[in-house]
Design an enzyme around this catalytic site. Structure first.
Site, PDB file in Angstrom:
ATOM      1  N   HIS A  23       0.828  -1.175   0.041  1.00 22.23           N
ATOM      2  CA  HIS A  23       0.155  -0.075  -0.067  1.00 22.23           C
ATOM      3  C   HIS A  23       0.816   1.307  -0.054  1.00 22.23           C
ATOM      4  O   HIS A  23       0.222   2.262   0.608  1.00 22.23           O
ATOM      5  CB  HIS A  23      -0.860   0.038   1.176  1.00 22.23           C
ATOM      6  CG  HIS A  23      -2.077  -1.072   1.029  1.00 22.23           C
ATOM      7  ND1 HIS A  23      -3.018  -0.676   0.170  1.00 22.23           N
ATOM      8  CD2 HIS A  23      -2.186  -2.347   1.539  1.00 22.23           C
ATOM      9  CE1 HIS A  23      -3.982  -1.902   0.333  1.00 22.23           C
ATOM     10  NE2 HIS A  23      -3.457  -2.855   1.000  1.00 22.23           N
ATOM     11  N   ALA A  78      -4.387 -14.794  -5.363  1.00 21.57           N
ATOM     12  CA  ALA A  78      -3.534 -15.391  -4.291  1.00 21.57           C
ATOM     13  C   ALA A  78      -2.794 -14.232  -3.992  1.00 21.57           C
ATOM     14  O   ALA A  78      -1.593 -14.397  -3.139  1.00 21.57           O
ATOM     15  CB  ALA A  78      -2.954 -16.584  -4.778  1.00 21.57           C
ATOM     16  N   GLU A 138      -6.047  -1.965 -16.724  1.00 18.07           N
ATOM     17  CA  GLU A 138      -6.701  -2.407 -15.398  1.00 18.07           C
ATOM     18  C   GLU A 138      -7.838  -1.469 -14.906  1.00 18.07           C
ATOM     19  O   GLU A 138      -8.717  -1.806 -14.624  1.00 18.07           O
ATOM     20  CB  GLU A 138      -5.684  -3.230 -14.285  1.00 18.07           C
ATOM     21  CG  GLU A 138      -6.361  -3.881 -13.209  1.00 18.07           C
ATOM     22  CD  GLU A 138      -5.640  -4.777 -12.495  1.00 18.07           C
ATOM     23  OE1 GLU A 138      -4.494  -5.266 -13.417  1.00 18.07           O
ATOM     24  OE2 GLU A 138      -5.928  -5.294 -11.671  1.00 18.07           O
ATOM     25  N   ASP A 177       2.325  -3.925  -9.497  1.00 19.51           N
ATOM     26  CA  ASP A 177       1.961  -5.193 -10.068  1.00 19.51           C
ATOM     27  C   ASP A 177       2.548  -5.308 -11.786  1.00 19.51           C
ATOM     28  O   ASP A 177       3.388  -6.111 -12.056  1.00 19.51           O
ATOM     29  CB  ASP A 177       0.625  -5.677 -10.097  1.00 19.51           C
ATOM     30  CG  ASP A 177       0.061  -5.762  -8.730  1.00 19.51           C
ATOM     31  OD1 ASP A 177       0.921  -5.630  -7.699  1.00 19.51           O
ATOM     32  OD2 ASP A 177      -1.166  -6.023  -8.328  1.00 19.51           O
ATOM     33  N   TYR A 232     -10.228  -1.133  -0.261  1.00 17.46           N
ATOM     34  CA  TYR A 232      -9.049  -0.719  -1.165  1.00 17.46           C
ATOM     35  C   TYR A 232      -9.352   1.129  -1.366  1.00 17.46           C
ATOM     36  O   TYR A 232      -8.436   1.697  -1.078  1.00 17.46           O
ATOM     37  CB  TYR A 232      -8.792  -1.471  -2.216  1.00 17.46           C
ATOM     38  CG  TYR A 232      -7.588  -0.789  -2.956  1.00 17.46           C
ATOM     39  CD1 TYR A 232      -6.328  -1.513  -2.761  1.00 17.46           C
ATOM     40  CD2 TYR A 232      -7.672  -0.030  -4.107  1.00 17.46           C
ATOM     41  CE1 TYR A 232      -5.261  -1.006  -3.539  1.00 17.46           C
ATOM     42  CE2 TYR A 232      -6.642   0.170  -4.749  1.00 17.46           C
ATOM     43  CZ  TYR A 232      -5.240  -0.374  -4.448  1.00 17.46           C
ATOM     44  OH  TYR A 232      -4.126   0.178  -5.196  1.00 17.46           O
TER      45      TYR A 232
HETATM   46  P1  ADP Z   1      -4.667 -11.479  -8.403  1.00 22.21           P
HETATM   47  O1  ADP Z   1      -4.276 -10.436  -9.695  1.00 22.21           O
HETATM   48  O2  ADP Z   1      -4.215 -10.821  -7.232  1.00 22.21           O
HETATM   49  O3  ADP Z   1      -4.548 -12.780  -8.900  1.00 22.21           O
HETATM   50  P2  ADP Z   1      -7.447 -10.085  -9.237  1.00 22.21           P
HETATM   51  O4  ADP Z   1      -8.550 -10.202  -8.898  1.00 22.21           O
HETATM   52  O5  ADP Z   1      -6.600  -8.969  -9.508  1.00 22.21           O
HETATM   53  O6  ADP Z   1      -6.379 -11.011  -8.472  1.00 22.21           O
HETATM   54  O7  ADP Z   1      -7.215 -10.827 -10.965  1.00 22.21           O
HETATM   55  C1  ADP Z   1      -7.720 -12.029 -10.870  1.00 22.21           C
HETATM   56  C2  ADP Z   1      -8.575 -12.073 -12.258  1.00 22.21           C
HETATM   57  O8  ADP Z   1      -7.669 -12.084 -13.431  1.00 22.21           O
HETATM   58  C3  ADP Z   1      -9.484 -13.404 -12.463  1.00 22.21           C
HETATM   59  O9  ADP Z   1     -10.665 -13.122 -11.736  1.00 22.21           O
HETATM   60  C4  ADP Z   1      -9.770 -13.369 -13.897  1.00 22.21           C
HETATM   61  O10 ADP Z   1     -10.541 -12.471 -14.382  1.00 22.21           O
HETATM   62  C5  ADP Z   1      -8.394 -12.815 -14.538  1.00 22.21           C
HETATM   63  N1  ADP Z   1      -7.472 -14.170 -14.716  1.00 22.21           N
HETATM   64  C6  ADP Z   1      -6.225 -14.636 -13.922  1.00 22.21           C
HETATM   65  N2  ADP Z   1      -5.906 -15.559 -14.527  1.00 22.21           N
HETATM   66  C7  ADP Z   1      -6.512 -15.939 -15.383  1.00 22.21           C
HETATM   67  C8  ADP Z   1      -6.611 -17.157 -16.656  1.00 22.21           C
HETATM   68  N3  ADP Z   1      -5.700 -18.060 -16.734  1.00 22.21           N
HETATM   69  N4  ADP Z   1      -7.450 -16.941 -17.546  1.00 22.21           N
HETATM   70  C9  ADP Z   1      -8.526 -15.955 -17.582  1.00 22.21           C
HETATM   71  N5  ADP Z   1      -8.497 -15.160 -16.665  1.00 22.21           N
HETATM   72  C10 ADP Z   1      -7.649 -14.809 -15.651  1.00 22.21           C
HETATM   73 MG    MG Z   2      -4.474  -8.223  -9.569  1.00 23.17          MG
END
Ligand code: ADP
Ligand code: MG
Length: 393
Positions: A43, A130, A167, A179, A231
C-alpha cells in the site's frame, strides 16, 4: 533452424501447439510475464512511496496471431473463450476475464498503435486471487506481444503504465503501478527497489541460495469479499492524511510531522498514515541491508522487517483477515524468520522467509493450524525471484 529465444520453455511450445489446434495456424509468437510477490512495501505505491517487488517463476503465457479483420478471438486454457471486436475497445468497462486482455489491446491502441483483429490463447500458472497478481501477468504478457506485433515502441516502464491504465479503465480496478511494473521489469534473483515518486526502478540482488534461505507463499484461499471497497477507502484515507498535513503525498511526511498533527487526524486516518510511513522506512532499512557488499550474510535480518510489516498491515492499515493472521503466526511458529501478508490484503497469500529445506515443516504447521479451525487448506508454493516479461517463442 530458427534460433531459440532465451526464455523458450516446454509450456510455451505446448501452448503454440494448442494454438494451432484451436485456430488452425501457428501463432505469430508467444509472450510470457510472471506473477509477482513483494518483499516489503505494501500500500505504498499509490502513496508515492517505496516497495521491493519481484517476479516469480509462475507465469502467464499468451500466444498471439494477427487477423486481417476486426474480430478479437480470446481464449483462456483456464477460463474458456470469448469473442469481441475492435469496436468494443473504447476504454469502457468490459465484464469478466476478457477485460484484462481486451484492456491491454485498448491501451496499446490508445497509445497510438494501429489495432488489428487478433487470435489469442492464454495459459497461466499464476494462481488467481492469491495476491500474486495473476491479472498483471495477463495484461503485461498481452501488451508486450501486441506492442511487438503492432509496432508500438515503449520502454518497460511505459508499458507498465499502459497495463495499469488497462486494468483501471477496462477491468475497473483502481490499482497502483506495482504489479505491472514488477511483471515487466523483474530480474532473475533480484528484487526491484521501486520509488513510486520518481518511478525509478533499481534491481537489487537477493542471493537467497547463498544465504541458505527460501521464500514461500502461503495462499490462504480466503475469499476477497471486502477487497475493492476497502481498497478505495484506504486510498482516500491516505489522501486525506496527506492533505491535512499540507503535503502532496504521504511519501513526504516525516514521523515528527505526523506526531504533531495526531490530534487533528481521525484515529483511523492517523493509523493508515502511520502504516505508510513505517512501511516506507522498512523498505529503506531492507534496501540498506541489500546494498551492502555480501548481502547474503545479512538476509536473515529481513525476517523481523517482514513480521513488523504484517503487524502494521493488521493493526494500523487493517487489511488483514483471520486466515492471514493465522498463516502468519503459524509460519513463525514453524521456524520462519519472518512473514507477512502480501498484496492488498483481505485474502491472498502470506510470504514467509525460511531457512533452506524447511518448506515441509512450514506446510505441516500452517495446514495443521487451518485444519484445527475447519478452514480449507492453504496452498504453498516456493517463490523464487524470476525474470520479467519477454517473448518466449
Ligand atoms: P490477482 O491479480 O491477485 O490474482 P485479481 O482479482 O486482480 O487477482 O485478478 C484475477 C482475475 O484475473 C481473475 O478473476 C480473472 O478475471 C483474471 N485471470 C487471471 N488468470 C486468468 C486465466 N488463466 N484465464 C482467464 N482469466 C484470468
Ligand atoms: Mg490483480
Amino acid at each position: 533452424m530458427a534460433m531459440q529465444l532465451p526464455g523458450t520453455d516446454e509450456r510455451a511450445k505446448h501452448l503454440a501447439l494448442r494454438f494451432r489446434q484451436h485456430f488452425g495456424a501457428a501463432p505469430d509468437g508467444v509472450w510470457a510475464a510472471p506473477g509477482r510477490a513483494n518483499l516489503l512495501g505494501e500500500h505504498t505505491d499509490y502513496n508515492a512511496g517505496f516497495a521491493l517487488p519481484f517476479g516469480i517463476r509462475q507465469r502467464a503465457r499468451v500466444a498471439l496471431r494477427l487477423r486481417a479483420d476486426s474480430r478479437l478471438l480470446l481464449c483462456s486454457e483456464q477460463a474458456g473463450a470469448c469473442e469481441l471486436s475492435l469496436a468494443d475497445l473504447r476504454g469502457e468497462r468490459i465484464a469478466g476475464w476478457a477485460a484484462y486482455l481486451a484492456g491491454a489491446a485498448w491501451a496499446a491502441i490508445d497509445a497510438g498503435a494501429r489495432g488489428t483483429g487478433l487470435e489469442l490463447l492464454l495459459d497461466s500458472e499464476v494462481p488467481v486471487g492469491a495476491g500474486l497478481s495473476s491479472s498483471a501477468a495477463l495484461e503485461c504478457a498481452t501488451l508486450l506481444g501486441l506492442a511487438e506485433l503492432w509496432g508500438l515502441q515503449r520502454s518497460p516502464l511505459e508499458l507498465a503504465r499502459l497495463a495499469q491504465r488497462a486494468e483501471q479503465r477496462v477491468a475497473g480496478v483502481p490499482c497502483g503501478l506495482m504489479d505491472q511494473l514488477a511483471a515487466l521489469c523483474a530480474r532473475e534473483q533480484h528484487v526491484l527497489w521501486v520509488d513510486f515518486q520518481s518511478e525509478e526502478v533499481v534491481p537489487l540482488a537477493l542471493p537467497l541460495v547463498a544465504a541458505g534461505l527460501e521464500l514461500w507463499a502461503i495462499d490462504t484461499r480466503a475469499p476477497h469479499q471486502l477487497a475493492s471497497g476497502a481498497y478505495a477507502e484506504r486510498r482516500n484515507a491516505c489522501q486525506q492524511a496527506a492533505r491535512q498535513l499540507g503535503l502532496h503525498s504521504l511519501r513526504e511526511a516525516q514521523p515528527e510531522q505526523l506526531a504533531r498533527a495526531a490530534a487533528e487526524l481521525s484515529p483511523p486516518t492517523l493509523r493508515r498514515a502511520r502504516h505508510v510511513l513505517g512501511e516506507n522506512a522498512r523498505v529503506q532499512a531492507a534496501v540498506e541491508l541489500l546494498r551492502q557488499p555480501g548481502p547474503e550474510a545479512r538476509l536473515a535480518q529481513l525476517g523481523p522487517l517482514l513480521s513488523a510489516s504484517h503487524a502494521s498491515l493488521r493493526d494500523d492499515f487493517e487489511v488483514s483477515v483471520p486466515q492471514l493472521d493465522v498463516a502468519q503466526a503459524a509460519a513463525e511458529a514453524a521456524g520462519a524468520l519472518g512473514a507477512r501478508l502480501v498484496g492488498g490484503g483481505f485474502g491472498g497469500s502470506v510470504l514467509a522467509l525460511l531457512p533452506h529445506g524447511m518448506g515441509e515443516a512450514l506446510a505441516a504447521g500452517v495446514q495443521g493450524a487451518f485444519a484445527a479451525r475447519g478452514w480449507a487448506l492453504p496452498q504453498l508454493l516456493e517463490v523464487q525471484p524470476a525474470a520479467g516479461a519477454a517473448r518466449v517463442l
